[in-house]
Enzyme design. Structure first.
Site, PDB file in Angstrom:
ATOM      1  N   HIS A 108     -40.972  20.093 -14.392  1.00 44.09           N
ATOM      2  CA  HIS A 108     -41.756  18.971 -14.737  1.00 44.09           C
ATOM      3  C   HIS A 108     -42.008  19.860 -16.494  1.00 44.09           C
ATOM      4  O   HIS A 108     -43.010  20.284 -16.127  1.00 44.09           O
ATOM      5  CB  HIS A 108     -42.132  17.871 -14.341  1.00 44.09           C
ATOM      6  CG  HIS A 108     -42.978  17.037 -15.500  1.00 44.09           C
ATOM      7  ND1 HIS A 108     -42.488  15.970 -15.410  1.00 44.09           N
ATOM      8  CD2 HIS A 108     -44.139  17.028 -15.428  1.00 44.09           C
ATOM      9  CE1 HIS A 108     -43.245  15.578 -16.779  1.00 44.09           C
ATOM     10  NE2 HIS A 108     -44.505  15.786 -16.366  1.00 44.09           N
TER      11      HIS A 108
ATOM     12  N   ARG B   6     -53.399   1.828 -17.494  1.00 39.06           N
ATOM     13  CA  ARG B   6     -54.177   3.061 -17.760  1.00 39.06           C
ATOM     14  C   ARG B   6     -54.164   3.201 -19.804  1.00 39.06           C
ATOM     15  O   ARG B   6     -54.479   3.146 -20.306  1.00 39.06           O
ATOM     16  CB  ARG B   6     -53.811   4.191 -17.845  1.00 39.06           C
ATOM     17  CG  ARG B   6     -54.132   4.197 -15.689  1.00 39.06           C
ATOM     18  CD  ARG B   6     -53.244   4.685 -15.589  1.00 39.06           C
ATOM     19  NE  ARG B   6     -52.895   6.465 -15.643  1.00 39.06           N
ATOM     20  CZ  ARG B   6     -52.496   7.721 -15.845  1.00 39.06           C
ATOM     21  NH1 ARG B   6     -51.421   7.318 -15.414  1.00 39.06           N
ATOM     22  NH2 ARG B   6     -52.695   8.613 -16.843  1.00 39.06           N
TER      23      ARG B   6
ATOM     24  N   LYS C  72     -43.204  10.850  -8.793  1.00 38.85           N
ATOM     25  CA  LYS C  72     -41.778  10.666  -9.821  1.00 38.85           C
ATOM     26  C   LYS C  72     -40.990  11.705  -9.372  1.00 38.85           C
ATOM     27  O   LYS C  72     -40.035  11.828  -9.047  1.00 38.85           O
ATOM     28  CB  LYS C  72     -42.176  10.184 -11.281  1.00 38.85           C
ATOM     29  CG  LYS C  72     -42.895   8.452 -11.572  1.00 38.85           C
ATOM     30  CD  LYS C  72     -42.576   8.718 -12.768  1.00 38.85           C
ATOM     31  CE  LYS C  72     -43.826   9.334 -13.550  1.00 38.85           C
ATOM     32  NZ  LYS C  72     -44.125   9.542 -14.625  1.00 38.85           N
TER      33      LYS C  72
ATOM     34  N   ASP D 260     -45.667   2.717 -10.696  1.00 38.00           N
ATOM     35  CA  ASP D 260     -46.498   3.890 -11.904  1.00 38.00           C
ATOM     36  C   ASP D 260     -46.168   3.140 -13.068  1.00 38.00           C
ATOM     37  O   ASP D 260     -46.792   3.216 -13.832  1.00 38.00           O
ATOM     38  CB  ASP D 260     -45.762   5.397 -11.734  1.00 38.00           C
ATOM     39  CG  ASP D 260     -46.202   6.180 -13.061  1.00 38.00           C
ATOM     40  OD1 ASP D 260     -47.443   6.483 -13.018  1.00 38.00           O
ATOM     41  OD2 ASP D 260     -45.632   6.704 -13.645  1.00 38.00           O
TER      42      ASP D 260
ATOM     43  N   SER E  62     -49.442  10.073 -11.470  1.00 37.71           N
ATOM     44  CA  SER E  62     -48.341   9.861 -11.352  1.00 37.71           C
ATOM     45  C   SER E  62     -47.114  10.712 -11.903  1.00 37.71           C
ATOM     46  O   SER E  62     -46.181  10.293 -11.704  1.00 37.71           O
ATOM     47  CB  SER E  62     -48.626   9.358 -13.254  1.00 37.71           C
ATOM     48  OG  SER E  62     -47.599   8.966 -14.147  1.00 37.71           O
TER      49      SER E  62
HETATM   50  N1  URA Z   1     -46.945  11.709 -18.154  1.00 39.96           N
HETATM   51  C1  URA Z   1     -46.811  10.845 -17.036  1.00 39.96           C
HETATM   52  O1  URA Z   1     -45.732  10.310 -16.422  1.00 39.96           O
HETATM   53  N2  URA Z   1     -47.618   9.942 -16.312  1.00 39.96           N
HETATM   54  C2  URA Z   1     -49.230  10.396 -16.782  1.00 39.96           C
HETATM   55  O2  URA Z   1     -49.899  10.134 -16.661  1.00 39.96           O
HETATM   56  C3  URA Z   1     -49.247  11.084 -18.068  1.00 39.96           C
HETATM   57  C4  URA Z   1     -48.215  12.023 -18.442  1.00 39.96           C
END
Ligand code: URA
Length: 424
Positions: A84, A170, A189, A163, A185
């Site tokens: 990621h 947010r 995932k 999320d 977050s």
């Molecule tokens: N990318 C995400 O998936 N979540 C966040 O909170 C910030 C960047």
């Protein structure tokens, strides 16, 4: 004692520690609609200032995970490992890394996103390839991982759905930047995607989501800890994002550059960052392969073609090209000391390569090519940037974003390492 949302808010506001029950109550209640947006917004703001302890964060992430399903990749028959990136300008690494690590023998289940703001999204980049679709059912994903080894596709709606709602809240309450909320977050995932190992590319510099090295390091360490807590072997590299990675920024332009790297050429910085991440992934997967040798053999290129075909794309089809190219030249002779990543990213976005709202379309062909990079010598009048344009009305805004982005001086800039740190 019955949990009360006001108690939860007061506890975090005053710097206390939330119980597992309080975290469940707040997050599950938010997902179910019994905790109001303004209450969750207040909790996010309290977390931004007060933080979450490792135990609170682990529970928070588990509740996010439990809001949806987790992919089961046991039938894939290869070790699973994913990457990621926190996002950067010209960051096309996934398009090279996924087939490369698959060609080394792993299964790489990459659930990618679309771009938002000045950093591009891998799904938008691959979307420049004729016929390619980001949608793959979980069953098709497992068979592609078994047969081809790599997949880059969109995440289904059922992976950590809490999320999505939380991120949207947010985004409009200035609480995106809270490190525990970013970490949970991203990691919820990734853990839900079923991978057993994960390498994080945490970008640092002007084009990065968190430009300062200390905050990037804190985010990396938090995510590594969360991965471990949830049974995902995780390592993070901090990599430089002061200047765009490679030369191409924009969807089709980045596909072209990725193919150059897969064919053994391309910019040295893209190759170096990709190989650094690939070595970490291969080690976590327990494989005995040399990614540089596999890249040079052409086997990763073959896997890329197979990945594109599995998702309906035609790797032989010509990529879309912009109708016009506007050149920007150096105004002085000397050393190119700085080419600011954020400015180039915003300019490419304004040309149409990225989107401001998640429902906006993107242009496949618009973007920027950096004809010179920091460290190069330039002479006055020499082209530094090519703006690839398919809507002339967008050029003025792009040029405005580049104001002050190019710095030429008498002495060369200190070379910057591409990999700044490794967090385990
Ligand atoms: N990318 C995400 O998936 N979540 C966040 O909170 C910030 C960047």
């Amino acid at each position: 004692m019955a949990t009360d949302i006001l108690d939860v808010l007061r506890t975090k506001r005053d710097g206390g520690t939330l119980t597992d029950e309080q975290i469940h109550f707040a997050l599950s209640g938010f997902t179910a609609g019994t905790v109001a947006d303004e209450q969750m917004a207040a909790l996010c703001m309290a977390i931004l200032f007060r933080g979450l302890s490792p135990t609170e964060l682990s529970t928070w992430t588990q509740v996010m995970l439990d809001s949806g399903s987790t992919l089961d990749l046991a039938a894939v028959g290869r070790p699973t490992v994913d990457k990621h990136s926190t996002g950067g300008v010209g960051d096309k690494v996934s398009m090279i890394l996924v087939p490369l690590v698959a060609a080394c023998g792993a299964a790489v289940p990459q659930l990618a996103g679309r771009g938002l703001g000045h950093t591009g999204g891998t799904l938008d980049k691959l979307g420049a390839i004729a016929g390619w679709s980001p949608q793959l059912s979980p069953a098709d994903m497992v068979s592609a991982l078994r047969d081809v080894g790599g997949v880059i596709c969109g995440a289904g709606d059922d992976l950590a759905p809490a999320d999505r709602r939380l991120y949207a809240l947010r985004d409009v309450t200035a609480t995106v930047e809270a490190i525990p909320l970013i970490a949970s977050s991203i990691m919820s995932k990734k853990i839900a995607s079923g991978t057993r190992a994960l390498v994080l590319d945490v970008k640092v510099g002007s084009g990065a989501f968190l430009p300062e090295v200390d905050r990037a390091r804190a985010l990396a360490a938090t995510m590594v800890g969360l991965g471990r807590d949830h049974g995902v072997d995780t390592v993070a590299l901090l990599t430089d994002m002061e200047t765009p990675l490679g030369r191409a920024c924009g969807n089709a332009l980045e596909v072209t550059e990725s193919i150059e790297v897969l064919q053994g050429g391309g910019p040295a910085d893209v190759r170096e960052v990709t190989l650094a991440l690939a070595r970490e992934m291969v080690a976590l997967a327990g494989l005995d392969a040399d990614p540089a040798e596999v890249l040079d053999s052409g086997r990763a290129m073959d896997v890329f073609d197979a990945m594109v075909r599995v998702q309906g794309g035609d790797p032989e089809a010509p990529l879309p090209a912009a109708s016009d190219v506007v050149e920007l030249a150096a105004t002085a002779t000397g050393h190119l000391r700085r080419l600011d990543a954020r400015a180039v990213g915003i300019a490419a976005w304004r040309l149409g390569a990225g989107r401001a709202r998640k429902e906006d379309p993107v242009s496949a062909s618009a973007g920027i090519v950096c004809r010179a990079k920091p460290g190069d010598r330039v002479i006055a009048g020499q082209v530094v940037l090519e703006l690839h344009v398919d809507d002339p009305d967008r050029v003025e805004g792009a040029i405005a974003a580049l104001e002050g982005a190019i710095e030429v001086g008498d002495t060369p800039a200190e070379p910057r390492p591409l990999v700044l740190d490794r967090i385990t």
